[in-house]
Write an enzyme that holds these catalytic residues in place. Structure first.
Site, short mmCIF file in Angstrom:
data_model
loop_
_atom_site.label_atom_id
_atom_site.label_comp_id
_atom_site.label_asym_id
_atom_site.label_seq_id
_atom_site.Cartn_x
_atom_site.Cartn_y
_atom_site.Cartn_z
N LYS A 16 40.62 33.34 45.06
CA LYS A 16 39.41 32.47 45.49
C LYS A 16 39.22 31.47 44.50
O LYS A 16 39.04 30.02 45.03
CB LYS A 16 38.07 33.36 45.40
CG LYS A 16 36.92 32.69 45.52
CD LYS A 16 36.85 32.16 46.88
CE LYS A 16 35.46 31.44 47.37
NZ LYS A 16 35.20 30.88 48.64
N LYS B 88 31.54 25.68 39.08
CA LYS B 88 32.16 27.06 38.37
C LYS B 88 33.49 27.32 38.93
O LYS B 88 34.14 27.64 38.17
CB LYS B 88 31.13 27.96 38.65
CG LYS B 88 31.18 29.39 38.49
CD LYS B 88 31.42 30.47 39.81
CE LYS B 88 30.74 30.25 40.91
NZ LYS B 88 31.27 31.20 41.96
N SER C 92 31.90 35.00 43.99
CA SER C 92 33.24 34.27 43.65
C SER C 92 33.21 34.35 42.09
O SER C 92 32.75 33.49 41.33
CB SER C 92 33.32 32.90 43.87
OG SER C 92 33.29 32.80 45.55
P1 NDP Z 1 22.71 31.11 46.08
O1 NDP Z 1 22.57 30.15 44.86
O2 NDP Z 1 22.16 30.55 46.99
O3 NDP Z 1 22.33 32.53 45.55
C1 NDP Z 1 22.60 33.25 44.23
C2 NDP Z 1 22.22 34.61 44.45
O4 NDP Z 1 22.50 35.07 43.32
C3 NDP Z 1 20.59 34.77 44.69
O5 NDP Z 1 20.23 35.86 45.44
C4 NDP Z 1 20.10 34.98 43.29
O6 NDP Z 1 18.83 35.64 43.17
C5 NDP Z 1 21.15 35.66 42.49
N1 NDP Z 1 21.35 35.77 41.19
C6 NDP Z 1 21.72 34.67 40.67
N2 NDP Z 1 21.76 34.95 39.28
C7 NDP Z 1 21.32 36.04 39.19
C8 NDP Z 1 20.99 37.07 37.92
N3 NDP Z 1 21.23 36.70 36.78
N4 NDP Z 1 20.43 38.17 38.42
C9 NDP Z 1 20.09 38.61 39.50
N5 NDP Z 1 20.42 37.86 40.53
C10 NDP Z 1 21.04 36.71 40.47
O7 NDP Z 1 24.35 31.34 46.10
P2 NDP Z 1 25.34 31.56 47.24
O8 NDP Z 1 24.67 32.86 48.20
O9 NDP Z 1 25.57 30.17 47.99
O10 NDP Z 1 26.66 32.24 46.55
C11 NDP Z 1 26.62 33.51 46.11
C12 NDP Z 1 28.22 33.63 45.91
O11 NDP Z 1 28.97 33.38 47.15
C13 NDP Z 1 28.51 32.72 44.53
O12 NDP Z 1 29.46 33.15 43.80
C14 NDP Z 1 29.56 31.53 45.28
O13 NDP Z 1 30.26 30.66 44.82
C15 NDP Z 1 29.93 32.27 46.60
N6 NDP Z 1 30.25 31.69 47.86
C16 NDP Z 1 29.24 30.89 48.56
C17 NDP Z 1 29.52 30.30 49.75
C18 NDP Z 1 28.50 29.54 50.34
O14 NDP Z 1 29.01 28.73 51.57
N7 NDP Z 1 27.31 29.24 50.15
C19 NDP Z 1 30.75 30.47 50.39
C20 NDP Z 1 31.74 31.47 49.74
C21 NDP Z 1 31.54 32.10 48.34
P3 NDP Z 1 17.53 34.56 43.22
O15 NDP Z 1 17.25 34.66 44.83
O16 NDP Z 1 16.53 35.27 42.58
O17 NDP Z 1 17.78 33.22 42.78
#
Ligand code: NDP
Length: 295
Positions: free
Chosen positions: A171, A240, A96
């Site tokens: 979104k 965010k 997102s």
């Molecule tokens: P999480 O916090 O669970 O996971 C974030 C992911 O991003 C992890 O794999 C993390 O890696 C990776 N990450 C973060 N920063 C970096 C970086 N600088 N470099 C490399 N990898 C990075 O988030 P979600 O999975 O919940 O959400 C992901 C996206 O989807 C977001 O934008 C969120 O707004 C969106 N979203 C989420 C929903 C939900 O229900 N959870 C629904 C709809 C959209 P690591 O494992 O190493 O921390």
């Protein structure tokens, strides 16, 4: 298709699992490597040690990180995504994100001949597990058509919204609705509790009336009344999202006091509740301010 999935967080994991289950050849990468190793074992796919290695043979690359700048941060360097991506590949960013950074990422990929579409999703972790997500897409319509067989592994409704950044824009505004609905439902139900009304009865009425929303129909009955508050979507991520929507309104000179105040309240809540709290846990703060529990 040859696919790569980078970012195995709360929603990335079930989305990637559906890509593997649909029969696409899949390579995964995650910043915290143990998460990718565990995923690769459970889903019978390959784990790469760098973004460059992950995307090397991929036709479609999916990223799902916290923010667009996180995606931008893995582009460069000898291990970066740009060092490995092929000139006919499509990067589908399901983060997102924010439209300005998405445009910069698209321009960087174009230097290599590769294409970019922003494709944020909605429907939560349960929608990802079931393959019923809504996917909102910005970018070239032909690139979307090529990537669609992969997106259909987790997306049920896939809508092309416009040029690069259009998916992010839709979104962010959807998320503004969600944030506003949660706050207004918490304020309204706390008021009803203080007036001596059972919130279960109140929701029975509201959910058959004009004030209903996904928040009142699903989130409050399943997560607030039960006091379950499961952690599926971090409040920090919704903060965010509403921040992106509020700044787009400001940039476009749209008077949007409701969005601005909601963004501020979510910023305060993020400070109070921390990075791991779920988005619905903001209700606990409203309860605290009101001196009433919605149960
Ligand atoms: P999480 O916090 O669970 O996971 C974030 C992911 O991003 C992890 O794999 C993390 O890696 C990776 N990450 C973060 N920063 C970096 C970086 N600088 N470099 C490399 N990898 C990075 O988030 P979600 O999975 O919940 O959400 C992901 C996206 O989807 C977001 O934008 C969120 O707004 C969106 N979203 C989420 C929903 C939900 O229900 N959870 C629904 C709809 C959209 P690591 O494992 O190493 O921390």
């Amino acid at each position: 298709m040859n696919t790569a999935f980078l970012g195995l967080g709360a929603i990335g994991r079930p989305m990637a699992a559906r890509v593997a289950a649909a029969g696409h050849s899949l390579t995964v990468w995650n910043r915290t490597a143990e998460r990718a190793a565990e995923f690769a074992r459970a889903n019978d796919c390959r784990q790469a040690s760098t973004p460059a290695e992950a995307v090397r043979d991929a036709d479609v690359v999916i990223t799902c990180f916290s923010t667009s700048p996180d995606v931008y941060s893995i582009l460069d360097g000898p291990d970066g995504l740009l060092a490995g991506i092929g000139s006919s590949a499509i990067l589908v960013d399901c983060t997102s994100g924010d439209p300005a950074t998405s445009k910069k990422i698209a321009a960087r990929l174009a230097e290599k001949g590769a294409r970019f579409i922003d494709a944020p999703v909605s429907g939560g972790t349960s929608g990802a597990e079931k393959g019923t997500l809504t996917v909102m897409v910005g970018g070239d319509a032909a690139a979307l058509d090529e990537a669609k067989p992969v997106l259909e592994a987790f997306g049920q409704k896939i809508v092309h919204c416009g040029d690069v950044g259009a998916g992010d824009t839709v979104k962010a505004v959807n998320q503004a609705f969600l944030a506003i609905h949660i706050l207004s439902a918490a304020e309204g139900l706390a008021t009803l509790v203080k007036q001596g009304v059972d919130p279960t009865k109140a929701l029975e009425v509201i959910n058959a009336s004009s004030g209903r929303s996904n928040t009142s129909m699903n989130l409050f009955p399943e997560r607030v009344l039960t006091r379950a508050f499961p952690r599926t979507f971090r409040l920090a991520l919704l903060e965010k999202d509403i921040g992106i929507a509020a700044s787009m309104a400001r940039d476009n000179r749209v008077p949007a006091p409701v969005m601005q105040v909601t963004a501020d309240i979510f910023r305060i809540a993020r400070g109070e509740l921390g990075e791991e709290a779920d988005h619905v846990e903001i209700v606990k703060l409203v309860e605290q301010w009101a001196g009433a529990e919605i149960e």
